[in-house]
Design an enzyme around this catalytic site. Structure first.
Site, mmCIF file in Angstrom:
data_model
loop_
_atom_site.group_PDB
_atom_site.id
_atom_site.type_symbol
_atom_site.label_atom_id
_atom_site.label_comp_id
_atom_site.label_asym_id
_atom_site.label_seq_id
_atom_site.Cartn_x
_atom_site.Cartn_y
_atom_site.Cartn_z
ATOM 1 N N PRO A 32 11.633 -4.627 -5.362
ATOM 2 C CA PRO A 32 12.237 -3.589 -4.510
ATOM 3 C C PRO A 32 11.430 -2.301 -4.397
ATOM 4 C CG PRO A 32 13.378 -3.728 -6.620
ATOM 5 C CD PRO A 32 12.403 -4.851 -6.600
ATOM 6 N N TYR A 48 9.966 8.716 -6.349
ATOM 7 C CA TYR A 48 9.470 7.605 -7.170
ATOM 8 C C TYR A 48 8.731 8.211 -8.364
ATOM 9 C CZ TYR A 48 10.228 4.236 -3.344
ATOM 10 O OH TYR A 48 10.779 3.437 -2.377
ATOM 11 N N HIS A 62 14.381 10.075 6.913
ATOM 12 C CA HIS A 62 13.530 10.762 5.934
ATOM 13 C C HIS A 62 12.096 10.792 6.453
ATOM 14 C CE1 HIS A 62 16.112 10.357 2.067
ATOM 15 N NE2 HIS A 62 16.863 10.472 3.127
ATOM 16 N N TYR A 69 4.404 2.219 3.910
ATOM 17 C CA TYR A 69 5.779 2.530 3.509
ATOM 18 C C TYR A 69 6.716 2.607 4.724
ATOM 19 C CZ TYR A 69 9.554 4.438 0.726
ATOM 20 O OH TYR A 69 10.773 4.618 0.109
ATOM 21 N N LYS A 76 10.945 -3.208 0.964
ATOM 22 C CA LYS A 76 10.554 -4.043 2.109
ATOM 23 C C LYS A 76 11.484 -5.227 2.377
ATOM 24 C CE LYS A 76 6.881 -1.936 3.429
ATOM 25 N NZ LYS A 76 7.569 -0.801 4.041
HETATM 26 C C1 PHB Z 1 17.673 2.223 -2.557
HETATM 27 O O1 PHB Z 1 18.081 3.288 -2.078
HETATM 28 O O2 PHB Z 1 18.466 1.360 -2.966
HETATM 29 C C2 PHB Z 1 16.222 1.967 -2.677
HETATM 30 C C3 PHB Z 1 15.321 2.901 -2.185
HETATM 31 C C4 PHB Z 1 13.971 2.670 -2.283
HETATM 32 C C5 PHB Z 1 13.519 1.522 -2.899
HETATM 33 C C6 PHB Z 1 14.413 0.579 -3.388
HETATM 34 C C7 PHB Z 1 15.773 0.820 -3.276
HETATM 35 O O3 PHB Z 1 12.189 1.310 -3.032
#
Ligand code: PHB
Ligand code: APR
Length: 393
Positions: free
Chosen positions: A292, A200, A72, A384, A296
């Site tokens: 999460p 997000y 990505h 990120y 990280k």
């Molecule tokens: C996930 O795909 O499980 C995932 C992606 C981004 C995050 C946390 C979990 O910040």
């Protein structure tokens, strides 16, 4: 029995450490409490930083990552009903993130371990450590109905947040802890991802996250109270809430499909300092937990074991303990930077029950600033995709 490095825990940290040590000709024994299937099937995180993907590639365990992992180059921040693209690669000198389930990483590392013929024992119980202040630390455990003793040159505590190694460090450690007044309800759904990039979302009903695992599987989360009972959430109610939070004014929304798995996880930030005592070294979730939101956790585990593998290699090759002595300090610098970023992402995107309308306006303004200032967006992107990490060892 004797080994050079006794590794407690066969999650990503323990397996990757065993793999890196093998490449340097260093012996290890990996002891895992659960069975093989349990460790693979556990639904966990799924985002690799560029350095983690590079490390897997360069150490010969990246084949499936390149086949089925998804690179990505950007991510969306969604607020006020609009998605704002953050071009990660463009802003970070070409780095990207890779969506690849932690269970796939574990599978690759298990296969690599099995191919080496080196010991990896599942379903061991009553693991305990002794004599960490000597040059012959000892691990005792039960397996196959018998008691075993394993003397080691060093012990690596890779046994996650609930393991036995952190308590074995003794009194000379400090814990830094922060719990958040929310958790994540997460689902895996049989539905084609409707966006190429992760989304997000900061919404007045609370945080939500759109992610994926494959071209057919969507992974979604939304913010709930930390002790939320998953049984309160039938699938229809979950979809209703997901769609309320995620649908944007241009009509974008996740595709709906059968829910394959659902759970609630509480969120916390936690750091152990130092990450070692005597000849016991912690790595991964055994030493620290991040919420999460910054994706990280797995990457910090990879960074720890890379430093540790480098330090053990220097010890065995040159009889030099310099890197081992500096391990905790070096690892903690990255850990704290990841803590700061994960905390910042978390408090910027979630609705705090302790906050008020002022806080929500401030958060929206933060997001508006980040997505309209190249300098601010670059800072987000470099954190990120992962701060620089040298993968040579
Ligand atoms: C996930 O795909 O499980 C995932 C992606 C981004 C995050 C946390 C979990 O910040
Ligand atoms: N003896 C042996 N094994 C143990 C013991 C014990 N006493 N206690 C725990 N374990 C095992 C667990 O069963 C688990 O398989 O240690 C392993 C630790 O794995 P993880 O919890 O996955 O931690 P780590 O390898 O550090 O990986 C960090 O996991 O939680 C995610 O977001 C986090 O992605 C990150 C990654």
């Amino acid at each position: 029995m004797h080994t050079q490095v006794g590794i407690i825990g066969g999650g990503p940290a323990g397996l990757l450490l065993g793999h890196l040590l093998h490449l340097k000709g260093i012996d290890s024994v990996i002891l895992e409490r659960r069975d093989h299937e349990y460790v693979i099937d556990r639904v966990r995180a799924g985002v690799l930083e560029q350095f983690t993907a590079d490390l897997m590639t360069q150490t010969g365990v990246g084949a499936r990552l390149h086949q089925i992992g998804m690179r990505h180059d950007s991510v969306y921040l969604s607020f006020g009903g609009r998605r704002h693209l953050v071009p990660l690669s463009e802003l970070s000198g070409g780095k990207a993130i890779y969506v690849y389930g932690q269970n796939e990483v574990v599978k690759d590392l298990m296969d690599a371990r099995i191919a080496t013929g080196r010991p990896l024992h599942y379903e061991v119980s009553d693991v305990s450590v002794y004599d960490i202040d000597t040059t012959r630390p000892l691990i005792r455990y039960h397996a196959g109905g018998a008691q075993h003793e394993l003397t080691c040159d060093f012990i690596a505590g890779c046994d996650g947040f609930h393991g036995i190694c952190r308590p074995a460090l003794g009194d000379a450690v400090t814990f830094y802890d922060k719990t958040y007044p929310f958790g994540w309800l997460g689902i895996l759904a049989e539905a084609a991802p409707s966006s190429e990039a992760l989304v997000y979302t900061c919404h007045e009903r609370g945080f939500a996250l759109f992610s994926m695992r494959s071209p057919k599987i969507t992974r979604l989360y939304f913010q709930v109270p930390p002790d939320e009972d998953i049984n309160k959430w039938p699938d229809d109610a979950i979809w209703d809430e997901m769609l309320k939070r995620m649908t944007t004014k241009d009509g974008w929304k996740p595709n709906v499909g059968p829910v394959l798995n659902k759970n609630v996880t509480a969120m916390r930030s936690f750091v152990t300092e130092p990450m070692c005592a005597g000849r016991l070294y912690l790595a991964g979730d055994a030493a620290h937990i991040v919420p999460p939101t910054g994706a990280k956790g797995l990457n910090l585990a990879a960074a720890d074991v890379l430093l540790l593998a480098r330090a053990f290699t220097e010890f065995y090759k040159y009889s030099n303990s310099g890197l081992l002595n500096n391990y905790s300090e070096t690892a903690l610098q990255r850990v704290w930077r990841a803590q700061r970023f994960s905390w910042w992402m978390t408090q910027t995107l979630h609705l705090s029950p302790e906050g008020n309308a002022f806080d929500f306006k401030r958060q929206l303004t933060d997001l508006d600033y980040i997505t309209s200032s190249k300098a601010a967006m670059t800072s987000l992107a470099e954190n990120y995709v992962g701060l620089p990490m040298d993968i040579e060892f």
